[in-house]
Design a protein around this motif. Structure first.
Motif, mmCIF file in Angstrom:
data_model
loop_
_atom_site.group_PDB
_atom_site.id
_atom_site.type_symbol
_atom_site.label_atom_id
_atom_site.label_comp_id
_atom_site.label_asym_id
_atom_site.label_seq_id
_atom_site.Cartn_x
_atom_site.Cartn_y
_atom_site.Cartn_z
ATOM 1 N N GLU A 206 -11.899 7.695 3.887
ATOM 2 C CA GLU A 206 -11.738 8.194 2.516
ATOM 3 C C GLU A 206 -13.087 8.212 1.812
ATOM 4 O O GLU A 206 -13.826 7.229 1.825
ATOM 5 N N THR A 219 -12.540 -1.471 -6.195
ATOM 6 C CA THR A 219 -11.763 -0.254 -6.385
ATOM 7 C C THR A 219 -12.644 0.959 -6.135
ATOM 8 O O THR A 219 -13.733 1.072 -6.704
ATOM 9 N N ARG A 221 -12.642 5.109 -6.325
ATOM 10 C CA ARG A 221 -11.988 6.303 -6.866
ATOM 11 C C ARG A 221 -12.299 7.477 -5.957
ATOM 12 O O ARG A 221 -13.445 7.877 -5.819
ATOM 13 N N THR A 222 -11.281 8.034 -5.310
ATOM 14 C CA THR A 222 -11.480 9.109 -4.353
ATOM 15 C C THR A 222 -11.710 10.438 -5.069
ATOM 16 O O THR A 222 -11.521 10.545 -6.288
ATOM 17 N N ASP A 224 -9.959 13.039 -5.072
ATOM 18 C CA ASP A 224 -8.740 13.590 -5.675
ATOM 19 C C ASP A 224 -8.135 12.640 -6.699
ATOM 20 O O ASP A 224 -6.942 12.702 -6.977
ATOM 21 N N GLU A 225 -8.969 11.726 -7.245
ATOM 22 C CA GLU A 225 -8.624 10.838 -8.359
ATOM 23 C C GLU A 225 -7.591 9.779 -7.997
ATOM 24 O O GLU A 225 -6.924 9.244 -8.879
ATOM 25 N N ARG A 226 -7.459 9.462 -6.719
ATOM 26 C CA ARG A 226 -6.661 8.303 -6.339
ATOM 27 C C ARG A 226 -7.539 7.049 -6.420
ATOM 28 O O ARG A 226 -8.760 7.133 -6.430
ATOM 29 N N ARG A 227 -6.908 5.899 -6.473
ATOM 30 C CA ARG A 227 -7.621 4.629 -6.516
ATOM 31 C C ARG A 227 -7.269 3.816 -5.273
ATOM 32 O O ARG A 227 -6.090 3.561 -5.019
ATOM 33 N N ILE A 228 -8.274 3.402 -4.524
ATOM 34 C CA ILE A 228 -8.084 2.559 -3.346
ATOM 35 C C ILE A 228 -8.630 1.180 -3.675
ATOM 36 O O ILE A 228 -9.820 1.025 -3.964
#
Length: 372
Positions: A206, A219, A221-222, A224-228
């Motif tokens: 990712e 954290t 932030r990918t 596509d605005e997802r958070r891992i």
């Protein structure tokens, strides 16, 4: 009458004095902020107005409670409650002041080094964030310990707790091994400059930007605005890509699978024209070469450069899209094709037909629509 006026004067006077001192302090901080716009310290200190007023009120009430003669049957409970509020508000105010000082120091440093060394600014930001969290945790623990010591039972139990501290420490260390490991990993990340807030990283396939780092988790932030959210120990025990290490400049690749007749020299000229019209290209370098071939296609690779990871992505997609569109319009023969030539037959079997004059189905080859 005196029994009513005395508590009213003491309590009301403490509240009014607290409000006046809070208003005067806030006014002074606001004027100082207007006179010194080069530093955000005075504006940040205004965030501590509530704990400051709470501390003043608790201190005034605690010091004048004996004179108020209010609730004499519950004097010990009221006094302990005011002491707890006093300790809590003092810790809250200390955290706010420490945060203001640390944030001001970082802001001054970032304003003078952001253009010259952005990577070092991100490193300092990461360290400042973790230092602020550590200070807050320490102040909180000290405040809780001070609150507990106000109870006589807790002071009496202190001796027995100290006697078993060794055993409890071993048990707690084993039980919290993972948590302690993450905390030490967080400190290692902060001061080892492994990853910083704002870095572009690739973890578990990712691609994203580091958004937050704490003592226990990180954290990402990918795109596509997802958070891992990942434990910080991952970054000290597993390999990962950090595209922001060193200089932010990057070299990217674009691949095409084309027919062997593709016009390579014309593609090189077209690549140059595409990059000249692309604002994200930094102008450092570019080239186009054949890197592999198969019986039906060849692999063509273009190298492009950009100033950072975001721009290199923009350059790659722009070059890929415009080159394919140009080939489809100007050189359609260069795009991959499926070979539809007739299959070679064994010797002596050429032109063999069935009694009804048809070619056997097993040897019948359908031509491509373009060749019909």
């Amino acid at each position: 009458m005196d029994d009513v006026l005395r508590p009213l004067i003491v309590v009301g006077g403490s509240v009014v004095l607290t409000l006046l001192l809070g208003w005067a302090t806030d006014l002074l901080l606001r004027k100082a902020d207007e006179r010194h716009p080069e530093t955000p310290l005075w504006g940040l200190l205004r965030r501590g107005r509530i704990p400051y007023q709470l501390l003043l009120c608790a201190a005034l009430l605690r010091g004048s409670y004996d004179e108020a003669d209010l609730l004499p049957d519950h004097e010990a409970a009221v006094g302990r409650t005011l002491t707890l509020v006093l300790i809590g508000s003092a810790a809250w105010l200390a955290i706010r002041i420490a945060a203001a000082v640390v944030e001001t120091t970082y802001t001054r440093y970032a304003s003078t080094h952001r253009e010259r060394d952005p990577a070092r600014v991100r490193r300092v930001r990461t360290q400042v964030t973790l230092i602020r969290r550590v200070v807050s945790a320490i102040v909180g623990v000290v405040a809780v310990a001070a609150m507990l010591l106000t109870f006589p039972a807790m002071r009496a139990a202190g001796a027995s707790l100290l006697a078993s501290a060794g055993i409890l420490g071993i048990v707690a260390g084993v039980a919290a091994q993972s948590t302690l490991g993450n905390m030490f990993a967080g400190l290692q990340i902060a001061f080892g400059d492994m990853v910083r807030i704002g870095d572009t990283v690739v973890v578990d396939g990712e691609w994203g930007t580091v958004e937050e780092i704490t003592l226990t988790f990180l954290t990402v932030r990918t795109w596509d605005e997802r958070r891992i959210t990942m434990p910080v120990s991952y970054f000290t025990s597993q390999p990962f890509e950090n595209w922001s290490r060193g200089t932010p400049q990057m070299t990217g690749t674009v691949f095409w699978h084309l027919d062997h007749s593709a016009p390579l020299e014309a593609m090189r000229d077209k690549l140059r024209d595409i990059l000249r019209e692309c604002p994200a290209w930094d102008g450092r370098a570019y080239n186009l070469n054949v890197t592999d071939s198969t019986p039906s296609t060849m692999e063509v690779r273009a190298l492009v450069t950009a100033k950072d990871a975001d721009d290199i992505w923009t350059v790659r997609v722009e070059v890929r899209e415009q080159m394919i569109r140009w080939l489809a319009d100007a050189h359609p023969y260069a795009l991959p094709r499926v070979n539809t030539a007739d299959a070679a037959l064994p010797p002596g079997r050429d032109g063999h037909r069935s009694p009804d004059g048809m070619v056997p189905a097993a040897r019948r080859v359908h031509s491509h629509p373009r060749e019909r």
